[in-house]
Scaffold this motif. Structure first.
Motif, PDB file in Angstrom:
ATOM      1  N   LEU A   1       0.822  -1.204   0.000  1.00 49.39           N
ATOM      2  CA  LEU A   1       0.000   0.000   0.000  1.00 49.39           C
ATOM      3  C   LEU A   1       0.860   1.260   0.000  1.00 49.39           C
ATOM      4  O   LEU A   1       0.566   2.239  -0.709  1.00 49.39           O
ATOM      5  CB  LEU A   1      -0.936   0.003   1.211  1.00 49.39           C
ATOM      6  N   ILE A   2       1.940   1.245   0.778  1.00 49.12           N
ATOM      7  CA  ILE A   2       2.831   2.407   0.846  1.00 49.12           C
ATOM      8  C   ILE A   2       3.534   2.620  -0.492  1.00 49.12           C
ATOM      9  O   ILE A   2       3.690   3.753  -0.961  1.00 49.12           O
ATOM     10  CB  ILE A   2       3.883   2.219   1.961  1.00 49.12           C
TER      11      ILE A   2
ATOM     12  N   GLN B   1       2.344   1.707  -3.427  1.00 51.71           N
ATOM     13  CA  GLN B   1       1.326   2.201  -4.354  1.00 51.71           C
ATOM     14  C   GLN B   1       1.089   3.693  -4.157  1.00 51.71           C
ATOM     15  O   GLN B   1       0.951   4.452  -5.125  1.00 51.71           O
ATOM     16  CB  GLN B   1       0.016   1.427  -4.157  1.00 51.71           C
ATOM     17  N   GLU B   2       1.038   4.122  -2.884  1.00 52.15           N
ATOM     18  CA  GLU B   2       0.819   5.543  -2.597  1.00 52.15           C
ATOM     19  C   GLU B   2       1.958   6.398  -3.149  1.00 52.15           C
ATOM     20  O   GLU B   2       1.735   7.459  -3.725  1.00 52.15           O
ATOM     21  CB  GLU B   2       0.679   5.753  -1.089  1.00 52.15           C
ATOM     22  N   ARG B   3       3.209   5.912  -2.986  1.00 59.60           N
ATOM     23  CA  ARG B   3       4.340   6.671  -3.503  1.00 59.60           C
ATOM     24  C   ARG B   3       4.330   6.679  -5.037  1.00 59.60           C
ATOM     25  O   ARG B   3       4.682   7.690  -5.663  1.00 59.60           O
ATOM     26  CB  ARG B   3       5.655   6.078  -2.965  1.00 59.60           C
TER      27      ARG B   3
ATOM     28  N   GLU C   1       1.709   6.631  -6.955  1.00 64.10           N
ATOM     29  CA  GLU C   1       0.697   7.600  -7.373  1.00 64.10           C
ATOM     30  C   GLU C   1       1.228   9.026  -7.226  1.00 64.10           C
ATOM     31  O   GLU C   1       0.971   9.895  -8.072  1.00 64.10           O
ATOM     32  CB  GLU C   1      -0.573   7.421  -6.537  1.00 64.10           C
ATOM     33  N   SER C   2       1.990   9.262  -6.167  1.00 66.32           N
ATOM     34  CA  SER C   2       2.602  10.578  -5.979  1.00 66.32           C
ATOM     35  C   SER C   2       3.588  10.888  -7.098  1.00 66.32           C
ATOM     36  O   SER C   2       3.633  12.007  -7.623  1.00 66.32           O
ATOM     37  CB  SER C   2       3.319  10.629  -4.621  1.00 66.32           C
TER      38      SER C   2
END
Length: 387
Positions: free
Chosen positions: A91-92, A94-96, A98-99
């Motif tokens: 999840l972390i 994926q978040e990065r 997307e950033s």
């Protein structure tokens, strides 16, 4: 008290006086280090966090000024398998990713050029892992010249300091990294890794008994000279206690917190460590789930592992809170303890029946026969009523 002092983090670039440019870099990094040590680990306000991020970036900016920013193919970059941070939940990442897709790469990663033309990551593994998901083939990078780094231990310490202050290591990663750093600084612990938490716990307990435990909270944030004076005058019964505490204070970590919250994670079940690595599950929930042990459930280890895995997956998939996790663990323990008590009671009944069957009635005196008859008759009546 002991004269031996641990390696200071400022020695990371201790050989950097060979040129004026490198000397300036050394001064900048030492200044950055001094500023970072004024902040509090795990106690950031929004203002402190913003200031900290700005200070951490100074290292990257200075390297960019001295050697420029380069675009390096992701395929040429290798992670450092020995770095402190080992937990990268999907999840972390994926978040990065997307950033990176939305905002691009804001800051260069830090690489150490290798002799074979490849590069080893010093800082920025999360961006490196996320980049392919953002369909990036290259990353902006600055170089940390390998010849300026004295040895593996100092590189590791630099990575640990950066991770503690900027990336918030998972507690298990921190525990593992601290053990490794202590061994780097004091090789006498090689082969005695399991003793490190024991030595720290003994020292903490002694401070509690002498009502001096509050000293640690104060000395943690003191300057290096004050810390060293405290270390030299403290009641260490073993040299190993001094060595461990000196390393923790050097990183501005509270030994009490490490003893109570961090080192205990080294002993959690291996299946839970796997979940930490893959999902980044919080330490507080891991400590609750670790209660589902074979000893607590009163079953064999393989059964306990299966139950713990099932409950853990539910916590992860349903995103249960700490309170919900505690309730679920409590209910599971109660369920299995009740089941175990029932099974134990049934075994006792079976044994009682066999004991009655084995009585030699002919050997009993009339008074005992009469008493047994009364008891059995009463019990039989209760059985018939229930049936």
């Amino acid at each position: 008290m002991p004269s031996k002092k641990p390696v200071e983090i400022s020695q990371l670039f201790g050989q950097a006086g060979q040129s004026q440019q490198i000397h300036q870099l050394k001064s900048q990094i030492e200044k950055l280090e001094a500023e970072i040590t004024q902040l509090r680990v795990n106690a950031f306000s929004s203002e402190e966090k913003a200031a900290l991020e700005q200070q951490i970036e100074q290292l990257t900016n200075q390297l960019a000024t001295q050697g420029g920013v380069h675009e390096i193919a992701i395929s040429l970059i290798d992670p450092d398998p020995a770095q402190p941070r080992q937990t990268f939940p999907p999840l972390i990442i994926q978040e990065r990713a997307e950033s990176l897709r939305r905002q691009g790469q804001q800051n260069p990663i830090v690489l150490i050029p290798q002799l074979d033309g490849r590069y080893k990551l010093f800082d920025g593994e999360l961006r490196w892992r996320a980049a392919p998901l953002a369909e990036m083939t290259k990353l902006k990078a600055v170089f940390l010249p390998k010849e300026e780094i004295p040895d593996e231990a100092v590189v590791f310490e630099g990575q640990l300091v950066t991770s503690i202050h900027s990336q918030k290591l998972h507690d298990l990663d921190l525990a593992t990294a601290l053990i490794r750093l202590i061994i780097f600084k004091y090789p006498n612990f090689i082969g005695r890794e399991d003793e490190i938490p024991k030595f720290l716990n003994a020292f903490i307990n002694r401070l509690v008994r002498s009502q001096k435990i509050q000293d640690l909270a104060l000395i943690k944030d003191a300057d290096l000279i004050t810390q060293q004076e405290w270390l030299e005058t403290s009641d260490f019964k073993e040299q190993e206690e001094y060595e461990i505490v000196s390393v923790l204070l050097g990183l501005q970590l509270n030994p009490v917190s490490i003893n109570n919250n961090i080192f205990p994670l080294l002993k959690v079940a291996e299946d839970l460590k796997v979940i930490i690595r893959s999902e980044g599950l919080e330490s507080s929930k891991i400590r609750e789930l670790n209660k589902l042990s074979a000893e607590q459930l009163k079953i064999d280890e393989s059964q306990a592992t299966a139950i713990r895995t099932q409950i853990t997956q539910r916590v992860v998939q349903e995103k249960l809170s700490l309170s919900q996790t505690k309730t679920l663990v409590k209910q599971t323990l109660e369920q299995y303890n009740a089941s175990n008590n029932k099974a134990k009671h049934e075994k006792q009944i079976d044994k009682t029946i066999k004991d009655i069957e084995s009585i030699n009635l002919k050997s009993l005196e009339p008074t005992r026969l009469s008493k047994l008859h009364q008891v059995l008759q009463k019990t039989l009546h209760e059985i018939e009523t229930l049936m």
